[in-house]
Write an enzyme that holds these catalytic residues in place. Structure first.
Site, PDB file in Angstrom:
ATOM      1  N   GLU A  63       0.834  -1.208   0.000  1.00  0.00           N
ATOM      2  CA  GLU A  63       0.000   0.000   0.000  1.00  0.00           C
ATOM      3  C   GLU A  63       0.866   1.255   0.000  1.00  0.00           C
ATOM      4  OE1 GLU A  63      -3.936   2.058   1.870  1.00  0.00           O
ATOM      5  OE2 GLU A  63      -3.491  -0.029   2.347  1.00  0.00           O
ATOM      6  N   GLY A  83      -5.781   4.590  -0.006  1.00  0.00           N
ATOM      7  CA  GLY A  83      -6.084   3.246  -0.470  1.00  0.00           C
ATOM      8  C   GLY A  83      -7.527   2.940  -0.118  1.00  0.00           C
ATOM      9  N   HIS A  90      -0.170 -14.182  -0.567  1.00  0.00           N
ATOM     10  CA  HIS A  90       1.212 -14.452  -0.176  1.00  0.00           C
ATOM     11  C   HIS A  90       1.559 -15.863  -0.632  1.00  0.00           C
ATOM     12  CE1 HIS A  90       0.598 -10.807   1.991  1.00  0.00           C
ATOM     13  NE2 HIS A  90      -0.179 -11.365   2.903  1.00  0.00           N
ATOM     14  N   VAL A  91       2.636 -15.996  -1.407  1.00  0.00           N
ATOM     15  CA  VAL A  91       2.945 -17.290  -2.017  1.00  0.00           C
ATOM     16  C   VAL A  91       4.279 -17.878  -1.582  1.00  0.00           C
ATOM     17  CG1 VAL A  91       1.484 -16.838  -4.021  1.00  0.00           C
ATOM     18  CG2 VAL A  91       3.889 -16.182  -4.104  1.00  0.00           C
ATOM     19  N   SER A  93       7.424 -17.696   1.770  1.00  0.00           N
ATOM     20  CA  SER A  93       7.923 -17.141   3.034  1.00  0.00           C
ATOM     21  C   SER A  93       9.334 -16.594   2.843  1.00  0.00           C
ATOM     22  CB  SER A  93       7.945 -18.218   4.121  1.00  0.00           C
ATOM     23  OG  SER A  93       6.651 -18.662   4.403  1.00  0.00           O
ATOM     24  N   HIS A 107      -4.658   1.009 -14.179  1.00  0.00           N
ATOM     25  CA  HIS A 107      -5.605   2.044 -14.601  1.00  0.00           C
ATOM     26  C   HIS A 107      -5.193   3.356 -13.935  1.00  0.00           C
ATOM     27  CE1 HIS A 107      -9.268   4.203 -15.512  1.00  0.00           C
ATOM     28  NE2 HIS A 107      -9.443   4.433 -14.225  1.00  0.00           N
ATOM     29  N   GLY A 109      -6.455   6.399 -13.588  1.00  0.00           N
ATOM     30  CA  GLY A 109      -7.546   7.364 -13.628  1.00  0.00           C
ATOM     31  C   GLY A 109      -7.277   8.613 -12.814  1.00  0.00           C
TER      32      GLY A 109
END
Length: 140
Positions: A63, A83, A90-91, A93, A107, A109
């Site tokens: 963030e 935010g 999380h894939v 460690s 995007h 904007g």
């Protein structure tokens, strides 16, 4: 007003003073046309009890880099960036070293921005995939 990469990184560093980003030792290290990269050390300060990087610290890193990217790319001191939605998977460690978060615009904007943020370790292994939506609000 067109800023150099060094000026953008310095502005990001100044925004971190006395914030969560400073507490987590997040620093901004690279900026491009449509991306911003920040890094964070992995040490006991950001570990969960079993000694691996806390998912919440990764979300805070994501963030932070996404919101800073929105602010920098909108290039307006008359806006607050917030935010409004974040989703993280999380894939892998990580126990030590650094993690790097690269926010790429999906995007761009004027009011809402969508960011794809990949967090990787020092060996470029994917650690987390994050989607962040930010909103630009007028300061007055």
């Amino acid at each position: 007003m067109n800023l150099t990469q060094e000026e953008i990184l310095e502005q990001c560093a100044q925004m971190c003073k006395n914030t969560l980003m400073e507490t987590l030792e997040i620093s901004f290290c690279e900026v491009g046309k449509d991306y911003l990269i920040a890094k964070m050390p992995v040490n006991p300060r950001v570990h969960q009890p079993d000694g691996v990087l806390h998912g919440g610290a990764m979300v805070a890193l994501a963030e932070s880099v996404g919101s800073a990217a929105s602010y920098m790319f909108l290039n307006s001191k008359d806006l607050f960036i917030r935010g409004i939605e974040i989703s993280a998977n999380h894939v892998k460690s990580v126990r030590e070293g650094y993690v790097y978060a690269r926010a790429e615009v999906v995007h761009p904007g004027r009011t809402t921005q969508l960011w794809d943020i990949k967090i990787r370790d020092e060996e470029q292994n994917l650690v987390s995939v994050v989607k962040l939506t930010t909103i630009a609000l007028p300061k007055n």
